[in-house]
Design a protein around this motif. Sequence first.
Motif, PDB file in Angstrom:
ATOM      1  N   UNK A 145      19.273  -4.506  28.725  1.00 14.76           N
ATOM      2  CA  UNK A 145      17.949  -4.167  27.927  1.00 14.76           C
ATOM      3  C   UNK A 145      17.289  -2.906  28.576  1.00 14.76           C
ATOM      4  N   UNK A 146      17.094  -1.850  28.117  1.00 13.72           N
ATOM      5  CA  UNK A 146      16.491  -0.594  28.802  1.00 13.72           C
ATOM      6  C   UNK A 146      15.086  -0.471  28.014  1.00 13.72           C
ATOM      7  N   UNK A 147      14.229  -0.113  29.061  1.00  8.79           N
ATOM      8  CA  UNK A 147      12.809   0.654  28.561  1.00  8.79           C
ATOM      9  C   UNK A 147      13.325   1.786  27.798  1.00  8.79           C
ATOM     10  N   UNK A 148      12.274   2.601  27.129  1.00  7.35           N
ATOM     11  CA  UNK A 148      12.518   3.718  26.536  1.00  7.35           C
ATOM     12  C   UNK A 148      12.002   4.982  27.119  1.00  7.35           C
ATOM     13  N   UNK A 195      20.163 -14.222  34.225  1.00  2.33           N
ATOM     14  CA  UNK A 195      20.586 -13.204  35.038  1.00  2.33           C
ATOM     15  C   UNK A 195      21.657 -12.436  34.748  1.00  2.33           C
ATOM     16  N   UNK A 196      22.439 -12.852  33.693  1.00  2.00           N
ATOM     17  CA  UNK A 196      23.362 -11.734  33.111  1.00  2.00           C
ATOM     18  C   UNK A 196      22.918 -11.137  32.194  1.00  2.00           C
ATOM     19  N   UNK A 197      21.511 -10.844  31.831  1.00  4.95           N
ATOM     20  CA  UNK A 197      20.926  -9.908  31.213  1.00  4.95           C
ATOM     21  C   UNK A 197      20.070  -8.914  32.223  1.00  4.95           C
ATOM     22  N   UNK A 198      20.613  -7.882  32.289  1.00  7.14           N
ATOM     23  CA  UNK A 198      19.721  -6.950  32.997  1.00  7.14           C
ATOM     24  C   UNK A 198      18.857  -6.058  32.223  1.00  7.14           C
ATOM     25  N   UNK A 199      17.630  -6.075  33.012  1.00  6.67           N
ATOM     26  CA  UNK A 199      16.174  -5.380  32.215  1.00  6.67           C
ATOM     27  C   UNK A 199      16.380  -3.893  33.211  1.00  6.67           C
ATOM     28  N   UNK A 200      16.384  -2.977  32.448  1.00  4.40           N
ATOM     29  CA  UNK A 200      16.320  -1.597  33.346  1.00  4.40           C
ATOM     30  C   UNK A 200      15.280  -0.682  33.002  1.00  4.40           C
ATOM     31  N   UNK A 201      14.350  -0.263  33.892  1.00  2.00           N
ATOM     32  CA  UNK A 201      13.330   0.431  33.697  1.00  2.00           C
ATOM     33  C   UNK A 201      12.894   1.379  34.674  1.00  2.00           C
ATOM     34  N   UNK A 202      11.701   2.084  34.430  1.00  2.00           N
ATOM     35  CA  UNK A 202      11.169   2.677  35.782  1.00  2.00           C
ATOM     36  C   UNK A 202       9.932   2.514  36.016  1.00  2.00           C
ATOM     37  N   UNK A 203       9.322   1.476  35.580  1.00  2.00           N
ATOM     38  CA  UNK A 203       7.913   1.070  36.238  1.00  2.00           C
ATOM     39  C   UNK A 203       7.800  -0.312  36.449  1.00  2.00           C
ATOM     40  N   UNK A 204       6.595  -0.843  37.097  1.00  2.00           N
ATOM     41  CA  UNK A 204       6.357  -1.946  37.431  1.00  2.00           C
ATOM     42  C   UNK A 204       6.278  -3.032  36.442  1.00  2.00           C
ATOM     43  N   UNK A 205       5.766  -2.615  35.374  1.00  2.00           N
ATOM     44  CA  UNK A 205       5.670  -3.452  33.956  1.00  2.00           C
ATOM     45  C   UNK A 205       7.207  -3.853  33.483  1.00  2.00           C
ATOM     46  N   UNK A 206       8.133  -2.843  33.751  1.00  2.00           N
ATOM     47  CA  UNK A 206       9.460  -3.346  33.512  1.00  2.00           C
ATOM     48  C   UNK A 206       9.942  -4.055  34.164  1.00  2.00           C
ATOM     49  N   UNK A 207       9.972  -4.332  35.497  1.00  2.00           N
ATOM     50  CA  UNK A 207      10.303  -5.166  36.578  1.00  2.00           C
ATOM     51  C   UNK A 207       9.650  -6.502  36.505  1.00  2.00           C
ATOM     52  N   UNK A 208       8.687  -6.580  36.190  1.00  2.00           N
ATOM     53  CA  UNK A 208       7.705  -7.864  35.970  1.00  2.00           C
ATOM     54  C   UNK A 208       8.236  -8.470  34.815  1.00  2.00           C
ATOM     55  N   UNK A 256      15.637  -0.891  38.609  1.00  2.00           N
ATOM     56  CA  UNK A 256      14.859   0.133  38.791  1.00  2.00           C
ATOM     57  C   UNK A 256      15.736   1.421  38.504  1.00  2.00           C
ATOM     58  N   UNK A 257      15.393   2.426  37.489  1.00  2.00           N
ATOM     59  CA  UNK A 257      16.094   3.463  37.478  1.00  2.00           C
ATOM     60  C   UNK A 257      14.755   4.695  37.531  1.00  2.00           C
ATOM     61  N   UNK A 258      14.802   5.409  38.469  1.00  2.00           N
ATOM     62  CA  UNK A 258      14.225   6.340  38.712  1.00  2.00           C
ATOM     63  C   UNK A 258      14.468   7.179  40.044  1.00  2.00           C
ATOM     64  N   UNK A 259      14.055   8.423  40.069  1.00  2.00           N
ATOM     65  CA  UNK A 259      14.542   9.299  41.354  1.00  2.00           C
ATOM     66  C   UNK A 259      14.154   8.551  42.592  1.00  2.00           C
ATOM     67  N   UNK A 260      12.956   8.195  42.721  1.00  2.00           N
ATOM     68  CA  UNK A 260      12.606   7.688  43.995  1.00  2.00           C
ATOM     69  C   UNK A 260      12.832   6.169  44.168  1.00  2.00           C
ATOM     70  N   UNK A 261      13.388   5.725  45.249  1.00  2.00           N
ATOM     71  CA  UNK A 261      13.774   4.552  45.604  1.00  2.00           C
ATOM     72  C   UNK A 261      12.635   3.656  45.823  1.00  2.00           C
TER      73      UNK A 261
END
Length: 224
Positions: free
Chosen positions: A16-19, A167-180, A191-196
């Motif tokens: 599941x991706x953020x947009x 756990x077998x559903x990955x949620x992929x996004x760039x912000x804290x809201x996505x991870x939460x 987390x997918x973004x340039x900065x670790x």
Amino acid sequence: MTAARIPDLPQPRALLFDWDNTLVDSWSTIHHALTVTFEAMGRTPWTLEETRAQVRRSAREAFPELFGPRAEEATRLFYEAFERDHLTHLRERQGVGAMLAELAATDGLILGVVSNKTGRFLRAEAESLGWTPLFHRLVGATDAPRDKPARDPVDLALAESGLVAGPDVWFVGDTDIDLLCAVTAGCTPVLIREDPPAAGEFPGHEPAAHAPDAATFLDLLRRR
């Protein structure tokens, strides 16, 4: 550049991706619409950097705090400005189209989107890019009873897929809201973004893996 991962990262059955700013670059359009709205409300507009830092929640969730009793008016102004420009300035992030095509062709893997962008705009953008057939479901703000970080849109995105959040559903996004949102729904947060991620940046909802870009995310999956 290589992706960080943990040894027991579960094999995904769904992604599941953020947009916004995960799959597409939309900061300039969002910033312009917010500037129009702030000025109409008699407020000093945010800078682009402030917009990047502040925009996380949907307008339904954020505007009552920002604009109080004028939230409904502000919402109307924001979406009028956004609708005028969003398809004109829509751009995929580097390598995302190729990444999605490869993932969609992977047997046994379901793709979806969970976004805090209003659903009709989200689906119009996916259609404009030719991506609609790649996704099981595209869920935007107001499609579910609650928006991210609540789990409601995750459950809606997986509806009729044969899968439930886990756990077998990955949620992929760039912000804290996505991870939460991922953690709230019991999914694996990526987390997918340039900065670790910085130490302590995401307390209680740390990413299980980080990839700086689409190509590295694909490499992460191939090495499963």
